[in-house]
Motif scaffolding. Structure first.
Motif, PDB file in Angstrom:
ATOM      1  N   SER A   1     128.253  69.449 -63.101  1.00 32.33           N
ATOM      2  CA  SER A   1     128.240  68.225 -62.288  1.00 32.33           C
ATOM      3  C   SER A   1     129.410  67.330 -62.624  1.00 32.33           C
ATOM      4  O   SER A   1     129.997  67.406 -63.706  1.00 32.33           O
ATOM      5  CB  SER A   1     126.930  67.454 -62.503  1.00 32.33           C
ATOM      6  N   GLY A   2     129.753  66.465 -61.678  1.00 31.23           N
ATOM      7  CA  GLY A   2     130.788  65.465 -61.899  1.00 31.23           C
ATOM      8  C   GLY A   2     130.562  64.261 -61.006  1.00 31.23           C
ATOM      9  O   GLY A   2     130.197  64.401 -59.836  1.00 31.23           O
ATOM     10  N   ASN A   3     130.752  63.069 -61.563  1.00 35.85           N
ATOM     11  CA  ASN A   3     130.598  61.813 -60.822  1.00 35.85           C
ATOM     12  C   ASN A   3     131.800  60.939 -61.154  1.00 35.85           C
ATOM     13  O   ASN A   3     131.969  60.524 -62.299  1.00 35.85           O
ATOM     14  CB  ASN A   3     129.295  61.120 -61.219  1.00 35.85           C
ATOM     15  N   PHE A   4     132.647  60.664 -60.150  1.00 37.19           N
ATOM     16  CA  PHE A   4     133.907  59.962 -60.341  1.00 37.19           C
ATOM     17  C   PHE A   4     133.917  58.701 -59.485  1.00 37.19           C
ATOM     18  O   PHE A   4     133.692  58.769 -58.272  1.00 37.19           O
ATOM     19  CB  PHE A   4     135.081  60.862 -59.950  1.00 37.19           C
TER      20      PHE A   4
ATOM     21  N   VAL B   1     134.074  72.565 -67.733  1.00 36.28           N
ATOM     22  CA  VAL B   1     134.137  71.115 -67.576  1.00 36.28           C
ATOM     23  C   VAL B   1     135.546  70.683 -67.196  1.00 36.28           C
ATOM     24  O   VAL B   1     135.731  69.771 -66.371  1.00 36.28           O
ATOM     25  CB  VAL B   1     133.665  70.411 -68.871  1.00 36.28           C
ATOM     26  N   ASP B   2     136.561  71.330 -67.752  1.00 38.18           N
ATOM     27  CA  ASP B   2     137.940  71.011 -67.368  1.00 38.18           C
ATOM     28  C   ASP B   2     138.162  71.242 -65.874  1.00 38.18           C
ATOM     29  O   ASP B   2     138.884  70.490 -65.218  1.00 38.18           O
ATOM     30  CB  ASP B   2     138.925  71.859 -68.169  1.00 38.18           C
ATOM     31  N   ASP B   3     137.536  72.289 -65.337  1.00 33.63           N
ATOM     32  CA  ASP B   3     137.717  72.600 -63.914  1.00 33.63           C
ATOM     33  C   ASP B   3     137.037  71.569 -63.020  1.00 33.63           C
ATOM     34  O   ASP B   3     137.612  71.128 -62.023  1.00 33.63           O
ATOM     35  CB  ASP B   3     137.179  73.996 -63.610  1.00 33.63           C
ATOM     36  N   ILE B   4     135.810  71.167 -63.373  1.00 35.44           N
ATOM     37  CA  ILE B   4     135.119  70.167 -62.547  1.00 35.44           C
ATOM     38  C   ILE B   4     135.851  68.828 -62.643  1.00 35.44           C
ATOM     39  O   ILE B   4     135.921  68.065 -61.665  1.00 35.44           O
ATOM     40  CB  ILE B   4     133.632  70.029 -62.956  1.00 35.44           C
ATOM     41  N   THR B   5     136.453  68.545 -63.803  1.00 33.96           N
ATOM     42  CA  THR B   5     137.249  67.328 -63.956  1.00 33.96           C
ATOM     43  C   THR B   5     138.494  67.397 -63.091  1.00 33.96           C
ATOM     44  O   THR B   5     138.856  66.417 -62.414  1.00 33.96           O
ATOM     45  CB  THR B   5     137.630  67.119 -65.430  1.00 33.96           C
TER      46      THR B   5
ATOM     47  N   GLY C   1     129.095  66.986 -66.431  1.00 34.58           N
ATOM     48  CA  GLY C   1     127.950  67.547 -67.114  1.00 34.58           C
ATOM     49  C   GLY C   1     127.885  69.051 -66.944  1.00 34.58           C
ATOM     50  O   GLY C   1     128.342  69.586 -65.930  1.00 34.58           O
ATOM     51  N   SER C   2     127.314  69.727 -67.924  1.00 36.80           N
ATOM     52  CA  SER C   2     127.191  71.175 -67.855  1.00 36.80           C
ATOM     53  C   SER C   2     126.034  71.638 -68.714  1.00 36.80           C
ATOM     54  O   SER C   2     125.951  71.302 -69.901  1.00 36.80           O
ATOM     55  CB  SER C   2     128.486  71.839 -68.331  1.00 36.80           C
TER      56      SER C   2
ATOM     57  N   LEU D   1     138.438  73.452 -53.223  1.00 37.04           N
ATOM     58  CA  LEU D   1     137.099  73.960 -53.526  1.00 37.04           C
ATOM     59  C   LEU D   1     137.036  75.472 -53.399  1.00 37.04           C
ATOM     60  O   LEU D   1     136.386  76.155 -54.204  1.00 37.04           O
ATOM     61  CB  LEU D   1     136.076  73.296 -52.599  1.00 37.04           C
ATOM     62  N   ASN D   2     137.719  76.018 -52.415  1.00 40.10           N
ATOM     63  CA  ASN D   2     137.771  77.476 -52.257  1.00 40.10           C
ATOM     64  C   ASN D   2     138.499  78.135 -53.414  1.00 40.10           C
ATOM     65  O   ASN D   2     138.148  79.234 -53.855  1.00 40.10           O
ATOM     66  CB  ASN D   2     138.454  77.846 -50.934  1.00 40.10           C
ATOM     67  N   GLN D   3     139.537  77.453 -53.902  1.00 38.99           N
ATOM     68  CA  GLN D   3     140.297  77.982 -55.031  1.00 38.99           C
ATOM     69  C   GLN D   3     139.394  78.208 -56.239  1.00 38.99           C
ATOM     70  O   GLN D   3     139.537  79.199 -56.963  1.00 38.99           O
ATOM     71  CB  GLN D   3     141.421  77.020 -55.384  1.00 38.99           C
ATOM     72  N   TYR D   4     138.459  77.298 -56.455  1.00 38.06           N
ATOM     73  CA  TYR D   4     137.551  77.405 -57.593  1.00 38.06           C
ATOM     74  C   TYR D   4     136.236  78.097 -57.237  1.00 38.06           C
ATOM     75  O   TYR D   4     135.321  78.137 -58.048  1.00 38.06           O
ATOM     76  CB  TYR D   4     137.274  76.017 -58.173  1.00 38.06           C
TER      77      TYR D   4
END
Length: 349
Positions: free
Chosen positions: A308-311, A330-334, A301-302, A46-49
């Motif tokens: 947002s992301g729900n997995f 979106v690629d990053d949240i994925t 979602g964006s 999370l810190n990386q992003y």
């Protein structure tokens, strides 16, 4: 055997989502990790992003990780918390798909029905079905989403006026237009506005106490303001929520999304047969309101200012929920979601 940290560094250079997911799936062969290691690796990722928002990770109905980062309002220095409300963007589509399958269970429609049966304007496209809308295989183009309001009727007119880019059922083409039409179908067959139906039949039974619809979320005491990047105070031009009706107009907390996932898993919202039908692939990656991975169903979602992301693992044992009030790819949240998911599945007490 490469380490989890080194895998993160390598994967950031991936330019292809498919390749990225392939790397992520390699984690299934690794040894189990401790809770301390899971927390450490999650924080590192999370810190990386430079993630700003709220994160919830659950395994076997136990909260494994819950944390919030950054501010809901940077000018006022109001921090994000687990109770912060975010626009969830396209995570809305999973809820709307659930509503459609509920109405099918009530025998008020069938996903094989022609759209023209409910929206006469589409009588010139008799082969277009509800399932085509649910699975983004309708061939309909994306309507123009602006900062000004639009009525539900005018939105339908605009979508119908656009020339289809393909014929129904041929290819997957993601378009918010599909779900705006589904919202209009819910209006008709349920006998109430789409928003009221979702509140009554999804939010309430799922115990999503702080989810809802609004055009001015940042004005809420626990609402978030959207930002363009992790450091800037700049806020984007907000799309009017009426333009996102049915496709991205819901706000919620991480706890609300968790309650939604639980209610799907335990049969509160849908029967097991309807859930199975909803999660049946209609194209290489997408079912009805959900993307499908090898062992995960998910959605991202964006919209300007929020991501947002729900997995959810296919066995429903593991959940990763990410809500952010900043623009992320979106690629990053994925990437974040799948990486945390695989690491969590390795976790053992």
């Amino acid at each position: 055997m490469i380490s989890f940290r080194r895998w993160i560094i390598i994967s950031t250079f991936s330019l292809c989502l498919i390749g990225l997911l392939g790397l992520t799936l390699q984690l299934t062969s690794y040894k189990s990790v401790s809770h301390a290691r899971l927390i450490e690796d999650t924080q590192l990722l999370l810190n990386q992003y430079k993630f700003h928002g709220s994160v919830l990770v659950v395994k076997d109905q136990q909260v494994i990780y819950e944390e919030s980062f950054g501010n809901a309002n940077r000018k006022q220095q109001i921090p994000n918390t687990p109770n912060t409300r975010y626009y969830i963007a396209s995570l809305t589509k999973s809820m709307l798909s659930t509503a459609i399958y509920q109405l099918q269970e009530q025998h008020k429609l069938h996903v094989s029905d022609s759209v023209s049966r409910y929206i006469p304007a589409f009588k010139d496209q008799p082969s277009l079905t509800i399932l085509h809308l649910l699975s983004h295989t309708s061939g309909l183009d994306q309507h123009n989403e602006t900062t000004g309001p639009v009525s539900a009727d005018d939105l339908i007119t605009e979508i119908h006026s656009m020339k289809p880019v393909d014929y129904p059922g041929h290819t997957f083409r993601y378009s918010d237009s599909n779900y705006s039409l589904l919202a209009a179908i819910i209006d008709l067959v349920s006998g109430m506005p789409y928003e009221m139906y979702v509140r009554t039949h999804i939010f309430e039974p799922a115990n999503m106490k702080t989810a809802g619809f609004t055009k001015d979320l940042p004005s809420f005491p626990d609402g978030s303001t959207g930002y363009t990047n992790p450091k800037s105070l700049q806020t984007p031009l907000y799309i009017d929520m009426s333009e996102l009706r049915g496709s991205g107009d819901v706000y919620a907390t991480i706890k609300d999304i968790y309650q939604f996932d639980r209610a799907l898993s335990n049969g509160t919202l849908l029967s097991s047969s309807s859930l199975s039908q909803m999660l049946t692939k209609q194209s290489s990656l997408y079912a009805s309101g959900w993307f499908l991975g090898k062992d995960t169903f998910y959605h991202t979602g964006s919209i300007p200012g929020w991501t947002s992301g729900n997995f959810v693992s296919l066995d429903h044992s593991t959940l990763v929920i990410l809500l952010s009030n900043q623009n992320l790819r979106v690629d990053d949240i994925t990437h974040i979601g799948f990486t945390i998911m695989k690491e969590t599945q390795r976790y053992k007490k």
